[in-house]
Design a protein around this motif. Structure first.
Motif, PDB file in Angstrom:
ATOM      1  N   LYS A  56       0.847  -3.549   1.297  1.00  0.00           N
ATOM      2  CA  LYS A  56       1.791  -4.642   1.871  1.00  0.00           C
ATOM      3  C   LYS A  56       3.377  -3.995   1.527  1.00  0.00           C
ATOM      4  O   LYS A  56       4.073  -4.664   1.268  1.00  0.00           O
ATOM      5  CB  LYS A  56       1.577  -5.853   0.778  1.00  0.00           C
ATOM      6  CG  LYS A  56       0.052  -6.400   0.870  1.00  0.00           C
ATOM      7  CD  LYS A  56       0.033  -7.855   0.244  1.00  0.00           C
ATOM      8  CE  LYS A  56      -1.229  -8.541   0.347  1.00  0.00           C
ATOM      9  NZ  LYS A  56      -1.470  -8.708   1.514  1.00  0.00           N
ATOM     10  N   ASP A  57       3.246  -2.688   1.917  1.00  0.00           N
ATOM     11  CA  ASP A  57       4.488  -2.053   1.723  1.00  0.00           C
ATOM     12  C   ASP A  57       5.288  -2.119   3.203  1.00  0.00           C
ATOM     13  O   ASP A  57       4.921  -1.494   4.183  1.00  0.00           O
ATOM     14  CB  ASP A  57       4.330  -0.583   1.670  1.00  0.00           C
ATOM     15  CG  ASP A  57       5.461   0.173   1.046  1.00  0.00           C
ATOM     16  OD1 ASP A  57       6.548  -0.348   1.587  1.00  0.00           O
ATOM     17  OD2 ASP A  57       5.564   0.904   0.280  1.00  0.00           O
ATOM     18  N   LYS A  58       6.540  -2.696   3.020  1.00  0.00           N
ATOM     19  CA  LYS A  58       7.249  -3.055   4.269  1.00  0.00           C
ATOM     20  C   LYS A  58       7.585  -1.846   4.961  1.00  0.00           C
ATOM     21  O   LYS A  58       8.115  -1.700   6.262  1.00  0.00           O
ATOM     22  CB  LYS A  58       8.360  -3.995   4.167  1.00  0.00           C
ATOM     23  CG  LYS A  58       7.902  -5.347   3.825  1.00  0.00           C
ATOM     24  CD  LYS A  58       9.103  -6.484   3.808  1.00  0.00           C
ATOM     25  CE  LYS A  58       8.693  -7.487   3.458  1.00  0.00           C
ATOM     26  NZ  LYS A  58       9.895  -8.693   3.032  1.00  0.00           N
ATOM     27  N   LYS A  59       7.606  -0.678   4.528  1.00  0.00           N
ATOM     28  CA  LYS A  59       8.138   0.503   4.967  1.00  0.00           C
ATOM     29  C   LYS A  59       7.355   1.167   6.107  1.00  0.00           C
ATOM     30  O   LYS A  59       7.668   2.152   6.938  1.00  0.00           O
ATOM     31  CB  LYS A  59       8.352   1.700   3.750  1.00  0.00           C
ATOM     32  CG  LYS A  59       7.164   2.384   3.415  1.00  0.00           C
ATOM     33  CD  LYS A  59       7.370   3.284   2.338  1.00  0.00           C
ATOM     34  CE  LYS A  59       6.252   3.996   1.945  1.00  0.00           C
ATOM     35  NZ  LYS A  59       6.391   5.081   0.930  1.00  0.00           N
ATOM     36  N   TYR A  60       6.255   0.639   6.214  1.00  0.00           N
ATOM     37  CA  TYR A  60       5.266   1.020   7.260  1.00  0.00           C
ATOM     38  C   TYR A  60       5.503   0.258   8.517  1.00  0.00           C
ATOM     39  O   TYR A  60       4.699   0.279   9.529  1.00  0.00           O
ATOM     40  CB  TYR A  60       3.800   1.234   6.699  1.00  0.00           C
ATOM     41  CG  TYR A  60       3.377   2.018   5.718  1.00  0.00           C
ATOM     42  CD1 TYR A  60       3.783   3.381   5.821  1.00  0.00           C
ATOM     43  CD2 TYR A  60       3.135   1.401   4.534  1.00  0.00           C
ATOM     44  CE1 TYR A  60       3.419   4.177   4.890  1.00  0.00           C
ATOM     45  CE2 TYR A  60       2.820   2.439   3.528  1.00  0.00           C
ATOM     46  CZ  TYR A  60       3.109   3.457   3.711  1.00  0.00           C
ATOM     47  OH  TYR A  60       2.961   4.717   2.583  1.00  0.00           O
ATOM     48  N   MET A  61       6.428  -0.853   8.400  1.00  0.00           N
ATOM     49  CA  MET A  61       6.393  -1.837   9.812  1.00  0.00           C
ATOM     50  C   MET A  61       6.836  -0.910  10.867  1.00  0.00           C
ATOM     51  O   MET A  61       6.100  -1.021  11.963  1.00  0.00           O
ATOM     52  CB  MET A  61       7.549  -2.890   9.520  1.00  0.00           C
ATOM     53  CG  MET A  61       7.748  -3.820  10.368  1.00  0.00           C
ATOM     54  SD  MET A  61       6.387  -4.639  10.867  1.00  0.00           S
ATOM     55  CE  MET A  61       6.319  -6.117   9.685  1.00  0.00           C
TER      56      MET A  61
END
Length: 825
Positions: free
Chosen positions: A662-667
């Motif tokens: 759930k890490d947004k850096k992978y968006m």
């Protein structure tokens, strides 16, 4: 024929349900022999015209026969549901009417004289075939038995082409052709098909001529000058693009719908290489027929069918370029049907009781192709999955491979004749050795070519080549049922320097299996192999060793058809993973460590397995670790896999694992991957985006809906459902209810259940749950009820979250949760 029996929802999007036991058990006393041969087919010449409005075929047929041995003045033909206009004998160029009786199934003809077994005679029949009016039940393997199929004959269904195709196995070609519809008959044939000029045709043998007619039709003349069985006759008609390859000057062609013309070679293009492999490396017999064509038919009633020189595939064979990025999910079917041209067509089972000499070989051919083309990991993966497919239905353990007693001939097309039979051949190959095994196949085919085979003939052929008595093997595996279940334990006596293996057969029956077992004893990377024989319910095998072994690996090549329980430590499994190196060895180690990942050493192995050379084991490791806290190096490795792994499935699994963080850096990674050429990768990316930002995922739908199939179609629908609510209940429920295919309905379950999680109206919610439960109960016998129950109970968490929302009706939600718990039992 390639059939899918288990209610397993795999990458292959076509399946057939396993046949359920008949309630009437009187069949257990009826011995199913091969068909008594009073007359032999010699040659059939057919003139066929098609009436698309009525779905009729107008036929004129000349059938040449001779008495098999005894003189006869009568002939019985199979002719199902026809109008018989004339029955005549051809004498010196003239037709003489004959007396006959017809009961809509059998045409009994009184011949003009007594014919001796060296006399041929020709019967002429003028008739009308009316397949849509013929009432016949299909089976588990073949869902219909009309023989001749008119697909969208009047062109009334949009987006569906008009086609005609036939399906003969087991005995359905006699719906459109009077014949002796038995597998122990062989004949040559000529077929003249008159069709609208815009259509192409396909049949057995070679196209000799095409004649344009004055009424905008064309008559194609196909000639098959090598003998084959009546059930292998084929006619195909429609608008197809024909893509041509060749093998040693013989035409190899692919008949596909026009939109698939550019990808036809990506689907079927390995066929020439397969022909070469099966000709040179496996059978030692060059492809025996005049040509090899493959055609794709709409609304096909099974998986695929090995008509001689003209294989028919179901429409699932047609995959677009993006689907093929992931894998050609039809490649094993293509291999399976091709191998039938030797085992099934060149040499055909004499009876349905002996279908193993057709289908077990075709099933095993998939293993052989994987071994040759993709290596032992792929072959052993196939072997294990097929073994588990057989194990999945305990009732199959009660059935003999050669089955002289059955309720219906269709019953023999099951997990015994296919995956179990294929594994029995693999064990036989291991026992006699590669050279002897393949030479035996050559001998069997050579001795019986253009004739019939059975399990006894197969045994005699192998015995002739090897000089080994194999009665024990065939009695145990072919003419009996079941398989061993074993418990394996180990001991080490430090004082005596003895390592021991204790193997106990635990199957419920009194039968004890005789098994040659390879056992590898490891000290470090060095191993010593010993072959032992298990011949008792319990056996102990001891080995002199210098020190305690690091690993004792029983059934070292993992070919035995058995269910096993064993007691190994984490260190032994780690040693197995590093040094045994067989696909099954590595998979067993990964599975063990997945269950013991709280142990540091086990978790370390799972991380090491991310580098496994075989992509499915990389995927297995990703699944095992994705719900755990991962170190930075492992996360980095998974991120690299998501971007760069050569296998799209691995990129997809890696994205799924990253989404769990759930890490947004992978968006940014997800937003790029959502437009990947692979539907599977795009699907995982879309779901990952939705987990972080539902609105963003919804905003992507209009573009993604322009081109979505397979996993992406499912993902798009699952995101689209986030925009649905109570106002859409009737639309969503009608859509789910109207799905006729059980496979497609199962695929739609997750989306529909997700939709129910957003339904607030309690009455509608219960109605929707009831529909899911009704479907679950319908398919429970196929082992998927727990999976469906898990989907249902998965709603509970979302309902509890909904109860916390402002304005939510807590009592209604509590009632819904209670109802869910009651139904998902």
């Amino acid at each position: 024929m390639k059939k899918f029996f288990l209610f397993v929802f795999s990458a292959i999007p076509f399946f057939v349900l396993a046949q359920q036991p008949a309630q009437d058990t009187s069949w257990k006393k009826i011995y199913r022999s091969f068909s008594t041969k009073k007359n032999d087919l010699v040659h059939t010449k057919l003139q066929a015209k098609f009436d698309y409005d009525k779905a009729y075929m107008y036929g004129k047929v000349w059938i040449t026969l001779k008495p098999h041995f005894y003189a006869t003045d009568s002939l019985q033909l199979d002719a199902k549901g026809m109008n018989i206009n004339k029955v005549e004998v051809v004498k010196a160029g003239k037709n003489i009417p004959l007396h006959y009786n017809y009961d809509s199934l059998f045409l009994n003809i009184k011949l003009d004289k007594v014919y001796k077994n060296n006399e041929q005679y020709t019967i002429y029949i003028d008739y009308v075939a009316k397949p849509n009016e013929y009432q016949a039940e299909g089976s588990a393997a073949i869902t219909d038995a009309r023989g001749l199929y008119f697909i969208n004959p009047k062109g009334e269904e949009k987006n569906k082409p008009t086609q005609i195709w036939t399906q003969g196995e087991t005995e359905s070609n006699s719906v459109w052709l009077p014949t002796i519809d038995k597998p122990n008959q062989k004949m040559t044939d000529e077929i003249y098909m008159t069709v609208p000029s815009k259509y192409v045709t396909l049949s057995n043998g070679k196209l000799i001529s095409s004649t344009k007619n004055s009424d905008c039709t064309r008559t194609d003349y196909w000639k098959m000058d090598l003998p084959h069985c009546p059930y292998l006759l084929f006619m195909g008609v429609g608008e197809f693009s024909i893509v041509k390859d060749s093998y040693k000057g013989k035409e190899v062609s692919y008949y596909v719908e026009k939109e698939y013309e550019k990808v036809a070679r990506k689907i079927f293009g390995l066929t020439p290489e397969m022909i070469k492999f099966y000709s040179e490396k496996v059978t030692g017999i060059d492809f025996p027929w005049q040509k090899y064509a493959q055609i794709v038919g709409r609304d096909y009633v099974s998986g695929a069918m090995e008509n001689t020189t003209s294989t028919l595939h179901g429409e699932a064979a047609q995959q677009n370029a993006r689907e093929l990025v992931d894998a050609n999910n039809w490649e094993s079917v293509i291999a399976h049907e091709l191998f039938h041209q030797w085992f099934g067509d060149l040499v055909t089972t004499e009876s349905w009781s002996n279908i193993t000499v057709n289908e077990s070989f075709a099933d095993y051919s998939e293993y052989l192709w994987n071994e040759y083309k993709y290596g032992m990991d792929a072959a052993l993966d196939d072997n294990l999955s097929q073994m588990n497919r057989y194990f999945s239905n305990p009732a199959d353990a009660k059935k003999d491979l050669v089955r002289f007693y059955y309720a219906d001939k269709e019953d023999v097309f099951d997990n015994v004749s296919y995956p179990k039979g294929g594994r029995i051949l693999n064990m036989l190959r291991h026992y006699v050795g590669d050279s002897a095994f393949f030479k035996s196949l050559n001998y069997y085919l050579t001795v019986n070519k253009f004739g019939n085979g059975n399990a006894h003939k197969l045994r005699l052929a192998i015995e002739q080549v090897t000089g080994i008595d194999l009665n024990w093997y065939f009695n145990q595996w072919y003419f009996s049922s079941g398989h061993p279940k074993v418990e394996i334990n180990y001991a080490y006596d430090a004082d005596k320097k003895l390592a021991s293996v204790f193997i106990k057969q635990t199957q419920a029956s009194d039968k004890v299996f005789k098994l040659p077992i390879d056992i590898d004893v490891y000290h470090g990377f060095e191993k010593k192999r010993t072959t032992v024989w298990m011949e008792h319910r319990t056996d102990t095998f001891t080995f002199n060793v210098a020190s305690k072994p690091d690993l004792i690996n029983v059934d070292a090549d993992k070919y035995l058809l058995w269910e096993k329980k064993y007691n190994k430590t984490t260190s032994e499994f780690i040693h197995q993973f590093k040094y045994a190196k067989n696909f099954v060895d590595r998979r067993e180690a990964i599975d063990y460590c997945a269950k013991h990942k709280s142990e540091a050493a086990a978790f370390a192995l799972l991380k090491d397995a991310l580098n496994d050379p075989y992509f499915k084991l990389r995927n297995r490791s990703l699944l095992a670790i994705q719900d755990t806290t991962l170190d930075a190096a492992t996360i980095s490795k998974i991120e690299t896999m998501a971007k760069l792994d050569s296998k799209s499935y691995c990129r997809s699994y890696a994205i799924n694992a990253l989404a769990k963080t759930k890490d947004k850096k992978y968006m940014p990674l997800y937003l790029k991957a959502v437009y990947d050429s692979s539907y599977t990768v795009a699907a995982s990316a879309l779901e990952a985006i939705a987990a972080l930002d539902e609105d963003k995922a919804v905003s992507l739908l209009p573009e993604l809906k322009k081109d979505n199939k397979g996993a992406l179609k499912t993902a798009v629908e699952s995101i689209d459902v986030l925009t649905k609510g109570d106002k859409d209940f009737d639309e969503m429920t009608d859509k789910f209810t109207n799905i006729k295919s059980l496979q497609e309905k199962f695929n739609a379950l997750e989306t529909y259940i997700t939709f129910l999680s957003r339904v607030n109206n309690t009455a509608n919610f219960k109605k929707g749950v009831d529909l899911v439960v009704e479907f679950r109960n319908k398919v429970a016998q196929y082992g998927v009820a727990p999976q469906i129950n898990a989907m249902l109970t998965g709603i509970i968490i979302e309902k509890k979250e909904a109860a916390k929302a402002k304005g939510a009706n807590a009592s209604d939600i509590d009632e819904q949760i209670k109802y869910l718990k009651e139904q998902a039992k």
